[in-house]
Design a protein around this motif. Sequence first.
Motif, PDB file in Angstrom:
ATOM      1  N   VAL A   1       0.862  -1.188   0.000  1.00 44.24           N
ATOM      2  CA  VAL A   1       0.000   0.000   0.000  1.00 44.24           C
ATOM      3  C   VAL A   1       0.893   1.232   0.000  1.00 44.24           C
ATOM      4  CG1 VAL A   1      -1.749   1.308   1.252  1.00 44.24           C
ATOM      5  CG2 VAL A   1      -1.848  -1.184   1.209  1.00 44.24           C
ATOM      6  N   THR A   2       1.003   1.846  -1.149  1.00 43.90           N
ATOM      7  CA  THR A   2       1.885   2.999  -1.281  1.00 43.90           C
ATOM      8  C   THR A   2       1.370   3.931  -2.364  1.00 43.90           C
ATOM      9  OG1 THR A   2       4.119   3.714  -1.889  1.00 43.90           O
ATOM     10  CG2 THR A   2       3.340   1.670  -2.866  1.00 43.90           C
ATOM     11  N   ALA A   3       1.712   5.198  -2.238  1.00 49.13           N
ATOM     12  CA  ALA A   3       1.282   6.176  -3.235  1.00 49.13           C
ATOM     13  C   ALA A   3       2.406   6.504  -4.203  1.00 49.13           C
ATOM     14  CB  ALA A   3       0.824   7.457  -2.541  1.00 49.13           C
ATOM     15  N   THR A   4       3.526   5.801  -4.093  1.00 47.10           N
ATOM     16  CA  THR A   4       4.699   6.157  -4.887  1.00 47.10           C
ATOM     17  C   THR A   4       4.804   5.322  -6.152  1.00 47.10           C
ATOM     18  OG1 THR A   4       7.051   6.669  -4.701  1.00 47.10           O
ATOM     19  CG2 THR A   4       6.342   4.523  -3.875  1.00 47.10           C
ATOM     20  N   SER A   5       5.659   5.763  -7.070  1.00 48.66           N
ATOM     21  CA  SER A   5       5.884   5.035  -8.317  1.00 48.66           C
ATOM     22  C   SER A   5       6.806   3.847  -8.084  1.00 48.66           C
ATOM     23  CB  SER A   5       6.507   5.965  -9.362  1.00 48.66           C
ATOM     24  OG  SER A   5       5.618   7.011  -9.694  1.00 48.66           O
ATOM     25  N   LYS A   6       6.768   2.899  -9.011  1.00 43.61           N
ATOM     26  CA  LYS A   6       7.626   1.719  -8.907  1.00 43.61           C
ATOM     27  C   LYS A   6       9.040   2.030  -9.403  1.00 43.61           C
ATOM     28  CE  LYS A   6       7.808  -2.643  -7.720  1.00 43.61           C
ATOM     29  NZ  LYS A   6       7.110  -3.724  -8.448  1.00 43.61           N
ATOM     30  N   ALA A   7       9.126   2.953 -10.362  1.00 49.95           N
ATOM     31  CA  ALA A   7      10.451   3.288 -10.909  1.00 49.95           C
ATOM     32  C   ALA A   7      10.484   4.732 -11.392  1.00 49.95           C
ATOM     33  CB  ALA A   7      10.811   2.345 -12.048  1.00 49.95           C
TER      34      ALA A   7
END
Length: 456
Positions: free
Chosen positions: A363-369
């Motif tokens: 559960v995160t709001a950040t991008s994978k790369a």
Amino acid sequence: MASKPSIPKGTRDFSPAEVAKRQYIIQIIKDNFEKFGFQPIETPSFENSETLMGKYGEEGDRLIFKILNSGDYLAKANAAHLESKDSTKLTASISEKALRYDLTVPFARYVVQHQNDIEFPFKRYQIQPVWRADRPQKGRFREFFQCDADVVGSKSLWQEVELVQLYDTVFTTLGLEGVTVKINNRKILSGIAEVIGASDKLIDFTVALDKLDKIGEDGVKKEMIEKGIAEEAIAKVQPLFNFTGSISEKIEKLSQLLSASEEGIKGVEELRFICDKVMNLGLSSAILDLDVTLARGLNYYTGAIFEVAPPKGVAMGSIGGGGRYDDLTGIFGLKNMSGVGISFGLDRIYLVVEELNLFPETVTATSKALFINYGDKEAFYAMKAIKDLRAAGIKVELYPDNAKLAKQFQHADRRHIPFAVIAGDKEMESNTYSLKNLVTGEQLSVDFETLKNSLS
């Protein structure tokens, strides 16, 4: 010097990480609402004052945020009330609208207003913010979300059975095992008031009884006496302050206590049906408990009453509640429309899940790369890959500026982005990408398919 900006007490800003966690909870609730056959609606954030006032009891009315009329609102104010400084009476002439206090009364208004377009029984869910002029404290806010599920147009007690199952399913999915779904019946409370000769004090009696876990037995008795309930009458309900045993044992005790009350016995039989069916069908992780002191201080419940307590060891108030309201739409002119509903307290559920460390790491709001930007030519090459990765459902982004590499990698680190993708001259010539794991430092040269699989 300009003062530091702030927000009103009882409200909050949410960071990207917090919003991601809130959306995780909302999505689980929403998915299960729909799994149980509920349909979504939305209503305005504010209603006409007459829609809300008088529906929540005296305590509730005081907690409704009133909206001042536009323009010169004092021009139409009642002069006598203004002169006497009677704020309660003055409010009616200077405020015609109010922020919604909950989602149930606006839903009742919605049902009456759109009754010709609704197919009954109507199962609706609603996830929107509400506002209460309450004193802020841990787990209690002035602006917060409610997640409601209601059924109108059916008196069947199978709806109550399903709502207990819905609570169980949602909290089990969230990993919140061991929540207690407390149940009572308003008819039982009416029967108790009748048996002790205090039927005319029913609301005062139930409001005080509902505070047992907050102010204790002595506090409840003191409030009842202050409300004019005789000490002899209070003595008759002494067994309620220490009401123990299994659900079936409690039901038998209530049958004996309320044998002289037709209304009370009807409530006992309704509870017997609901509890028997729930227990025989089984619950995944929730605990069902008959709590005879449960008397949610709202005027509109007429049958079953629900309240959900968090797992033992968590210092938090109720994380859900609801009940049966046989005549709520009657106040808006639509008679004989029975309803029952429950609510999930999103903000408190969030605090409990956070305290118990139950949010998945995914559960995160950040991008994978993050694709490193080496200039316009390289950025265009990167954007072609980014477009295809996004089409595959992978969250990736390009650093917008051709900045120093250290700054770009630092940005990825601060955003907790786990991978960086390097696409420079060497990679463009070989039609590859350098994928760097920012946690381990490992870097590999990969083609697009391998890149996609690695980030999936």
